[in-house]
Scaffold this motif. Structure first.
Motif, PDB file in Angstrom:
ATOM      1  N   ALA A 127     -22.555  16.765  27.847  1.00 55.46           N
ATOM      2  CA  ALA A 127     -23.659  17.398  27.951  1.00 55.46           C
ATOM      3  C   ALA A 127     -24.520  17.434  28.812  1.00 55.46           C
ATOM      4  N   ILE A 128     -25.594  18.350  28.919  1.00 57.58           N
ATOM      5  CA  ILE A 128     -26.453  18.315  30.181  1.00 57.58           C
ATOM      6  C   ILE A 128     -27.750  18.520  29.726  1.00 57.58           C
ATOM      7  N   THR A 129     -28.807  17.777  30.051  1.00 56.20           N
ATOM      8  CA  THR A 129     -30.246  17.702  29.725  1.00 56.20           C
ATOM      9  C   THR A 129     -31.249  18.057  30.726  1.00 56.20           C
ATOM     10  N   CYS A 130     -32.195  18.912  30.655  1.00 56.48           N
ATOM     11  CA  CYS A 130     -32.975  19.272  31.990  1.00 56.48           C
ATOM     12  C   CYS A 130     -34.491  19.130  31.234  1.00 56.48           C
ATOM     13  N   GLY A 131     -35.357  18.898  32.336  1.00 58.51           N
ATOM     14  CA  GLY A 131     -36.808  19.122  31.995  1.00 58.51           C
ATOM     15  C   GLY A 131     -37.380  17.931  31.225  1.00 58.51           C
ATOM     16  N   GLY A 132     -38.569  18.377  30.814  1.00 52.12           N
ATOM     17  CA  GLY A 132     -39.484  17.487  29.893  1.00 52.12           C
ATOM     18  C   GLY A 132     -40.527  16.930  30.576  1.00 52.12           C
TER      19      GLY A 132
END
Length: 487
Positions: free
Chosen positions: A115-120
């Motif tokens: 899985a890939i997570t971006c930003g925040g």
């Protein structure tokens, strides 16, 4: 922390959708909102949760913890990230422990076996000043999560400079095209308060050595490209944040969110489609039926050819946080909205992370923000299989051993028990012993470091060979014999 599941069932049968409240076994993550969750197809029966905003003693903070919810065992377990592991065949430079910064308001999607997570956003050292997360080159930062033994985080390797990549932001929508293996983001809000309506696609840059040498997915390079229509004058949705999106059949669907309306920011109830066909273009969908009330920070997920929407925050919501608790279904072929049956126990909240389960008519979700604006701490299911719409709560059955491999297993037929010992989990080698009563289906720690263990570790009388994994084992009568293994 609230966890929800929805069983969508057979829509053609007309059975109403239904939520159920679940209580996980053992420990649970802290109540939170603005977190993310994913279901990774290769990790059967597991729901992963990452980050988010928590509240303790009146003080808010963001997090970078990750938890896995085992649907079969109905229990949470915090995912540990050791720097090395026994027998690890990764290159030395890939064994360095790195974790993504703490964050909330980010996006995350599953991609093949990870899985890939971006930003925040996060907070500066003073705990009050907000900052938006960027990589060393000023782009919105992205991290790759790889499950396994051990699991690991790695900063995504990007090609191109910050001028051809999305700026740091939060509140953007994030979707995944399973056919083209591309991630899409739309909109969001910048640190200076600017609302965005830009569209970006993140795709892999195939390494030249692919097929000749072993390439780990997190070692692959990625590149952002704009998916905005070429014509600046073409129709497009207003800049917004707090919206949600799904990808279906070469099109991106964007629903709701908060957009600039004159001198104020207002919730929207519109639905837009970005067609990636011959000429990339936006179009607003005009349903012939009643539409959900305006909202943002709602839950949105795809099941088959239907989009499901639940909760959110809007002017018709309840409490000081103006949260909603209605559930809607949008048919992607007929372009019609239909509100689903509800009950008094429906979760009324926003910032609710929800995920469909792969190859099933069920979705699961947790966390959220309640009507008072506080993080939620309940667990639910939403089912279409029952004749009437009702909420049910499942209470915990006790603690359980950590997920592991290389453990031993003994069946005690006389007392209908299963006994497991040793093994390797995310934190390393284990020496504990657990007993599962097959009659009550409850685990009991017989020996180990957990507070509930009958005999606390260390204790040489009950520890046996100590911390080992992968021994050979044979059971003869009342005895179980072990040989060898790894320390």
């Amino acid at each position: 922390l609230a966890l929800l599941a929805v069983l969508l069932g057979d829509h053609a049968s007309g059975a109403p959708l239904q939520w159920e409240s679940l209580q996980p076994v053992g420990l649970s993550p802290a109540s939170r909102h603005s977190h993310v969750s994913v279901v990774i197809p290769s990790e059967q029966g597991l729901l992963y949760m990452f980050g988010g905003y928590t509240l303790s003693g009146g003080a808010g903070t963001v997090n970078n913890d990750m938890w896995a919810y085992d649907q079969a065992a109905q229990g949470w377990e915090e995912v540990q990230f050791p720097a090395t592991v026994l027998g690890c065949d990764l290159p030395a430079e890939a064994q360095t422990l790195r974790l993504p910064p703490k964050r909330a308001g980010h996006g995350m999607v599953s991609m093949r076996t990870g899985a890939i997570t971006c930003g925040g956003y996060a907070f500066e050292a003073d705990g009050r000043t907000t900052k938006y997360l960027a990589d060393d080159d000023g782009r919105m930062d992205c991290w790759w999560f790889t499950p396994g033994s051990p699991p690991r985080w790695d900063a995504a390797k990007m090609v191109g400079d910050s001028t051809t990549s999305p700026v740091p932001r939060h509140g953007q929508s994030m979707s995944y095209d399973t056919v083209e293996s591309k991630v899409m983001i739309f909109g969001g809000k910048t640190l200076k308060g600017q609302l965005l309506n830009d569209c970006w696609i993140l795709a892999e840059v195939m390494p030249p050595a692919l097929g000749k040498s072993r390439i780990w997915e997190y070692q692959t390079e990625y590149k952002w490209t704009s998916c905005n229509p070429l014509s600046e004058s073409s129709l497009k949705p207003q800049a917004r944040y707090g919206h949600q999106s799904v990808h279906f059949h070469m099109s991106l669907y964007v629903v709701g969110g908060f957009a600039q309306d004159g001198l104020r920011v207002a919730a929207k109830q519109d639905i837009w489609i970005l067609d990636f066909g011959h000429n990339t273009s936006w179009a607003e969908i005009m349903p012939t039926t009643r539409t959900p009330d305006p909202r943002g920070f709602h839950a949105l997920w795809l099941s088959g050819f239907k989009i499901f929407l639940h909760g959110g925050q809007g002017p018709t919501g309840s409490g000081t946080a103006a949260v909603l608790g209605d559930t809607w279904q949008f048919d992607l072929f007929t372009k019609e909205w239909h509100q689903k049956a509800s009950s008094a126990a429906v979760p009324i909240m926003s910032n609710l992370a929800i995920n469909p389960l792969d190859n099933s008519a069920k979705a699961i979700s947790f966390g959220g923000r309640d009507s008072s604006g506080n993080p939620s701490g309940r667990l639910y299911t939403f089912s279409a299989s029952k004749a009437t719409d009702s909420w049910e709560r499942v209470y915990p059955a006790g603690v359980r051993p950590s997920r592991r491999t290389g453990n031993t297993l003994v069946y005690d037929q006389g007392s209908a028990r299963i006994i497991t010992s040793f093994g390797l989990d995310g934190s390393g080698m284990q020496e504990d012993t657990w007993i599962l009563d097959l009659g009550t289906r409850m685990w009991k720690c017989w020996y180990g470091s957990a507070p509930t263990c009958t005999y606390p570790a260390p204790n040489p009388r009950y520890s046996g060979p100590g911390k080992i994994a992968f021994p050979s084992q044979v059971q003869v009568g009342l005895y179980s014999y072990l040989f060898g293994g790894a320390r």
